[in-house]
Design an enzyme around this catalytic site. Structure first.
Site, PDB file in Angstrom:
ATOM      1  N   HIS A 128     -37.992 -55.099  83.490  1.00 52.25           N
ATOM      2  CA  HIS A 128     -36.504 -54.875  83.864  1.00 52.25           C
ATOM      3  C   HIS A 128     -35.746 -55.797  83.150  1.00 52.25           C
ATOM      4  O   HIS A 128     -36.173 -56.841  82.708  1.00 52.25           O
ATOM      5  CB  HIS A 128     -36.366 -55.216  85.276  1.00 52.25           C
ATOM      6  CG  HIS A 128     -35.166 -54.888  86.274  1.00 52.25           C
ATOM      7  ND1 HIS A 128     -34.041 -55.705  85.977  1.00 52.25           N
ATOM      8  CD2 HIS A 128     -34.690 -53.725  86.772  1.00 52.25           C
ATOM      9  CE1 HIS A 128     -32.964 -55.412  86.584  1.00 52.25           C
ATOM     10  NE2 HIS A 128     -33.479 -54.171  87.100  1.00 52.25           N
ATOM     11  N   ASP A 205     -42.609 -61.273  88.218  1.00 53.06           N
ATOM     12  CA  ASP A 205     -41.450 -60.471  88.756  1.00 53.06           C
ATOM     13  C   ASP A 205     -42.035 -59.765  89.748  1.00 53.06           C
ATOM     14  O   ASP A 205     -42.683 -58.545  89.511  1.00 53.06           O
ATOM     15  CB  ASP A 205     -40.807 -59.697  87.709  1.00 53.06           C
ATOM     16  CG  ASP A 205     -39.334 -58.844  88.155  1.00 53.06           C
ATOM     17  OD1 ASP A 205     -39.563 -58.909  89.524  1.00 53.06           O
ATOM     18  OD2 ASP A 205     -38.823 -58.461  87.480  1.00 53.06           O
ATOM     19  N   GLN A 208     -40.562 -55.340  92.716  1.00 54.98           N
ATOM     20  CA  GLN A 208     -41.098 -53.993  93.108  1.00 54.98           C
ATOM     21  C   GLN A 208     -42.535 -54.095  93.904  1.00 54.98           C
ATOM     22  O   GLN A 208     -43.195 -53.082  94.271  1.00 54.98           O
ATOM     23  CB  GLN A 208     -41.288 -53.143  91.983  1.00 54.98           C
ATOM     24  CG  GLN A 208     -39.705 -52.952  91.167  1.00 54.98           C
ATOM     25  CD  GLN A 208     -38.912 -52.052  92.051  1.00 54.98           C
ATOM     26  OE1 GLN A 208     -39.219 -51.633  93.125  1.00 54.98           O
ATOM     27  NE2 GLN A 208     -37.755 -52.056  91.761  1.00 54.98           N
ATOM     28  N   LYS A 231     -34.982 -55.360  98.262  1.00 56.15           N
ATOM     29  CA  LYS A 231     -35.967 -54.619  97.981  1.00 56.15           C
ATOM     30  C   LYS A 231     -37.191 -54.388  99.034  1.00 56.15           C
ATOM     31  O   LYS A 231     -38.270 -53.759  98.941  1.00 56.15           O
ATOM     32  CB  LYS A 231     -36.477 -54.586  96.565  1.00 56.15           C
ATOM     33  CG  LYS A 231     -35.425 -54.212  95.592  1.00 56.15           C
ATOM     34  CD  LYS A 231     -36.020 -54.653  94.264  1.00 56.15           C
ATOM     35  CE  LYS A 231     -35.099 -54.670  93.075  1.00 56.15           C
ATOM     36  NZ  LYS A 231     -34.096 -53.372  92.878  1.00 56.15           N
ATOM     37  N   CYS A 369     -32.136 -49.953  84.163  1.00 58.37           N
ATOM     38  CA  CYS A 369     -32.011 -51.483  83.653  1.00 58.37           C
ATOM     39  C   CYS A 369     -33.330 -51.838  82.594  1.00 58.37           C
ATOM     40  O   CYS A 369     -33.785 -53.043  83.019  1.00 58.37           O
ATOM     41  CB  CYS A 369     -31.749 -52.332  84.697  1.00 58.37           C
ATOM     42  SG  CYS A 369     -30.219 -52.146  85.534  1.00 58.37           S
TER      43      CYS A 369
HETATM   44  N1  PLP Z   1     -36.966 -57.008  88.406  1.00 59.10           N
HETATM   45  C1  PLP Z   1     -37.507 -55.695  88.819  1.00 59.10           C
HETATM   46  C2  PLP Z   1     -38.630 -55.051  88.328  1.00 59.10           C
HETATM   47  C3  PLP Z   1     -36.408 -54.773  89.341  1.00 59.10           C
HETATM   48  O1  PLP Z   1     -36.889 -53.497  89.673  1.00 59.10           O
HETATM   49  C4  PLP Z   1     -35.205 -55.330  89.995  1.00 59.10           C
HETATM   50  C5  PLP Z   1     -34.255 -54.245  90.478  1.00 59.10           C
HETATM   51  O2  PLP Z   1     -34.353 -53.259  90.199  1.00 59.10           O
HETATM   52  C6  PLP Z   1     -34.940 -56.631  89.342  1.00 59.10           C
HETATM   53  C7  PLP Z   1     -35.906 -57.334  88.802  1.00 59.10           C
HETATM   54  C8  PLP Z   1     -33.677 -57.228  89.745  1.00 59.10           C
HETATM   55  O3  PLP Z   1     -33.399 -57.543  91.008  1.00 59.10           O
HETATM   56  P1  PLP Z   1     -32.065 -57.743  91.753  1.00 59.10           P
HETATM   57  O4  PLP Z   1     -31.016 -56.936  91.219  1.00 59.10           O
HETATM   58  O5  PLP Z   1     -32.342 -57.702  93.290  1.00 59.10           O
HETATM   59  O6  PLP Z   1     -31.905 -59.239  91.411  1.00 59.10           O
END
Ligand code: PLP
Length: 412
Positions: A128, A205, A208, A231, A369
């Site tokens: 992402h 990260d 998810q 999430k 994204c």
């Molecule tokens: N990393 C992953 C794998 C994600 O799916 C997302 C959001 O969709 C993020 C990071 C970013 O999360 P946030 O927008 O809550 O900072």
């Protein structure tokens, strides 16, 4: 089809969510956009509302009882997070606005301090942007080299490829625990082990994964781990950065201001100890308390039970989606979570989402994204993603609606 009966009753679980109850402002929606954000149980909404109503005060400041109580609740939330991810101590838990801010904090504080020209940072092709752009920018600013760990055609990460990329210049491997597009669950413990053997650090990260499979930072042995409250059934505006204590000691503050110093003189500043050192300004207090309630909610169902149930549902969805002619599902068949990116015939993913929305099914469409990954997959995709309140009937409705979408677009 699932051979075992489903181990949880999602209809019962939905009763804990106002979003799924009849209300004049609500449609009876099948919500399959959980990778974007999850719905919130009453317990979370009430915990936040109770705090704002009866305990609101700033933390770590007031010379009064209500401030002391707010501070206690805020620090209890930190301890709850530490227990949830099995951190060694609550000082290893920094509250942020979300995964994005957590990773930016590491890139700015650790990265700008320790990355030197010629150093290498490894990211995967499935990241992402939150776990990609901070490293791209850092590499550019510091004259470091970004190296990309490509996925296989199936959408998995081969450890052999990582081994070939690691060398004595590697400083960091940054990897998602679960891809927000392919649903693939990556072998993070093994990845961290290989990174460490090469003398590099490992950042996970967990945006998810944290609400869907057990996450234990000591078992993974990651150096950094980031996730977002929203999430994981919690509020927006709250996230977590876990970092090993020794790293937090060496890292300079990310932002500076109130609440993060011991003493300030014109000629010298002494930073507070972690975690306060990384929490300048008034933190997201009510949101942290909401996150506490969200983690309690998850544990009230049980993380093993959630993982098993969502795995059953994922297997069911994988079977049923195959029945739709012209549907191309991305990602592997095994080692995957309930996130399904797909295309249908040559119908634009936005059109798929619009037709599904007209049938009261919410999915996402686009590049999620993750532009480099989207390009590798050949363009935008539609994405359905599961959470604990979804069930087989939702998958059935999705499959029916996809058959309907084909007809709307003239496919026999
Ligand atoms: N990393 C992953 C794998 C994600 O799916 C997302 C959001 O969709 C993020 C990071 C970013 O999360 P946030 O927008 O809550 O900072």
């Amino acid at each position: 089809m699932a051979t075992m009966p489903f181990i949880l009753n999602a209809e019962e679980i939905r009763k804990q969510f106002p979003f799924f109850q009849p209300h004049p402002e609500m449609r009876n929606l099948i919500y399959l956009d959980n990778a974007a954000t999850t719905q919130k149980p009453y317990a979370v909404i009430e915990a936040v509302s109770h705090f704002w109503a009866y305990h609101n005060a700033n933390v770590h400041r007031g010379g009064h009882g209500v401030g002391a109580r707010a501070s206690e609740l805020y620090e209890a939330a930190r301890e709850r997070v530490a227990r949830f991810i099995n951190a060694r101590e609550s000082a290893e838990v920094i509250f942020t606005r979300g995964t994005t801010e957590s990773i930016n904090l590491v890139a700015f504080s650790w990265g700008e301090t320790f990355i030197q020209p010629g150093d290498e940072i490894i990211v995967t092709e499935l990241e992402h942007h939150a776990n990609l752009l901070p490293w791209m920018r850092l590499a550019e600013r510091r004259g470091a080299r970004l190296r990309v760990w490509p996925i296989t055609d199936e959408g998995t990460l081969e450890l052999e490829t990582l081994r070939a990329l690691l060398n004595e210049r590697t400083r960091l491997v940054a990897v998602s625990h679960i891809s927000n597009v392919l649903g693939v669950i990556t072998p993070v413990a093994e990845i961290c082990r290989l990174a460490h053997a090469a003398g590099a650090l490992c950042l996970v990260d967990a945006a998810q994964s944290v609400a869907h499979i057990p996450v234990d930072v000591q078992a993974i042995d990651c150096d950094f781990l980031a996730f977002s409250g929203h999430k994981a059934y919690g509020p927006t505006g709250i996230g977590v950065l876990y970092a090993k204590r020794a790293l937090l000691e060496q890292m300079p503050p990310y932002q500076v201001g109130g609440g993060m110093v011991q003493t300030v003189r014109w000629d010298r500043i002494r930073w507070a100890e972690p975690p306060a050192k990384f929490e300048a300004g008034t933190p997201p207090i009510g949101e942290a308390i909401g996150l506490h309630a969200a983690l309690d909610f998850i544990d009230s169902i049980g993380r093993e039970a959630i993982a098993t149930y969502e795995h059953q549902l994922t297997e069911y969805a994988l079977e049923r989606l195959q029945e739709v002619p012209g549907l191309r599902l991305f990602g592997p068949r095994t080692h995957r979570a309930g996130i399904f990116a797909f295309t249908l015939e040559d119908i634009h993913p936005h059109d798929i989402a619009t037709v599904l929305d007209s049938r009261d099914i919410a999915i996402r469409a686009g590049q999620h994204c993750a532009h480099p990954l989207s390009e590798r997959l050949g363009g935008p995709t539609a994405r359905a993603s599961l959470a604990i309140y979804n069930d087989a009937a939702h998958i059935d409705a999705l499959v029916d609606a996809l058959h309907h979408t084909r007809k709307v677009f003239g496919y026999a």
